[in-house]
Design an enzyme around this catalytic site. Structure first.
Site, PDB file in Angstrom:
ATOM      1  N   TYR A 102       0.825  -1.216   0.000  1.00 54.75           N
ATOM      2  CA  TYR A 102       0.000   0.000   0.000  1.00 54.75           C
ATOM      3  C   TYR A 102       0.851   1.254   0.000  1.00 54.75           C
ATOM      4  CZ  TYR A 102       0.628   0.902   5.054  1.00 54.75           C
ATOM      5  OH  TYR A 102       1.143   1.187   6.286  1.00 54.75           O
ATOM      6  N   CYS A 103       0.277   2.306  -0.569  1.00 59.77           N
ATOM      7  CA  CYS A 103       0.900   3.622  -0.533  1.00 59.77           C
ATOM      8  C   CYS A 103      -0.239   4.647  -0.489  1.00 59.77           C
ATOM      9  CB  CYS A 103       1.825   3.842  -1.741  1.00 59.77           C
ATOM     10  SG  CYS A 103       0.998   3.817  -3.322  1.00 59.77           S
ATOM     11  N   THR A 104       0.058   5.909  -0.692  1.00 60.00           N
ATOM     12  CA  THR A 104      -0.964   6.944  -0.496  1.00 60.00           C
ATOM     13  C   THR A 104      -2.168   6.798  -1.436  1.00 60.00           C
ATOM     14  OG1 THR A 104       0.924   8.360  -0.056  1.00 60.00           O
ATOM     15  CG2 THR A 104      -1.236   9.431  -0.152  1.00 60.00           C
TER      16      THR A 104
END
Ligand SMILES: [Zn+2]
Ligand SMILES: [Zn+2]
Length: 313
Positions: free
Chosen positions: A198-200
């Site tokens: 996951y990331c932003t």
């Protein structure tokens, strides 16, 4: 690579008090082959001027990345316009910010770049046989408590510091390019598990997923729309939110508050705090956490040294 376009609109377009000028924060990306980025740039530039869009927009041969502040009343028409820019942008997923009470951008910057995100990879290395597998918020919540899954935070350490998924693993780097270089070795011990990235907003995981699959990892997943997509999906479907703290964002706001948990400390007095500031001594410009009390003592300087240096010039 050419062309930075910069302009600032009349202040009235930044006034959140008038319904007609109400703004929302959006972000979107798409990897697809763009033969002539300058043509797309020109079209987007026209759209931005016409619809009073502020933001940071990158276009390259590998795709497009838009982060912007748009007038709410124009959102649907902007979405339609973006979808019609190219056949590959049809039905594009647009993330709407979680915190729209503050403006994300007050200038416009459109740039044609070599890559939409600096990853240090040779695109040819990415095998077309692999695909991205996306998870919705319910699937994320189920996997968070599954011992067979491991969550990898693809963001930098300073982003993770103020907010993250419970039990997520962080590689402790401050540059995505380096993280990508090291990740396959780093996650070797989790090879048999389900790997959730996951990331932003999802852009970093999009490439990481393909990269690690091409290095022999099989069960690789990513969260649709990243943290922002997850939170919005949780809100929409009334699912429990398992992200704690603040979501770091790369715009004027610097963060979106998700829960009230404060996960870090003031760099100066070590009290609980999670407010980032940039040291206003231009020679320093350090991004650091400063509590309310220290901001009164040090203003927005990271140290007395920077304060002195700034005032002695
Ligand atoms: Zn402090
Ligand atoms: Zn400083």
């Amino acid at each position: 690579m050419s062309g930075i376009c910069n302009f600032i609109y009349n202040k009235k377009y930044l006034n959140q008090n008038f319904k007609n000028y109400l703004r929302i924060n959006i972000s979107l990306y798409k990897y697809f082959f763009i033969e002539n980025p300058e043509i797309i740039k020109k079209k987007i530039k026209n759209l931005c001027y016409k619809r009073k869009i502020f933001g940071r927009i990158y276009i390259s041969n590998e795709g497009i990345n838009i982060q912007a502040s748009v007038l709410k009343k124009y959102f649907q028409v902007i979405k339609k316009n973006i979808s019609s820019l190219h056949k590959d942008l049809k039905n594009i997923h647009i993330n709407i910010g979680i915190d729209n009470s503050r403006i994300s951008f007050n200038t416009l910057r459109i740039k044609v770049k070599k890559k939409i995100i600096s990853d240090g990879l040779n695109s040819i290395l990415l095998n077309k046989n692999f695909s991205n597998k996306y998870l919705n918020s319910k699937e994320v919540n189920n996997l968070l408590y599954n011992k067979e899954a491991v969550f990898i935070d693809m963001r930098n350490n300073y982003e993770h510091k103020i907010g993250h998924f419970k039990n997520a693993i962080l590689m402790n780097t401050s540059i995505f390019r380096i993280q990508l270089k090291k990740i396959c070795n780093y996650i070797n011990k989790y090879k048999k598990k389900k790997i959730v990235l996951y990331c932003t907003g999802g852009i970093r995981c999009e490439k990481t997923s393909l990269w690690i699959q091409s290095n022999g990892y099989k069960n690789v997943y990513q969260i649709r729309g990243g943290i922002i997509g997850y939170i919005n999906d949780c809100i929409k479907k009334k699912n429990s939110i398992n992200f704690i703290g603040k979501n770091f964002v790369f715009d004027l706001r610097l963060y979106e508050t998700i829960t009230k948990h404060i996960l870090s400390n003031c760099n100066q007095c070590h009290r609980k705090s999670d407010y980032y500031v940039n040291c206003i001594n231009n020679n320093c410009n350090l991004l650091f956490i400063q509590c309310e009390l220290c901001s009164k003592i040090y203003k927005s300087f990271c140290s007395k040294k920077c304060y002195k240096e700034f005032h002695c010039r």
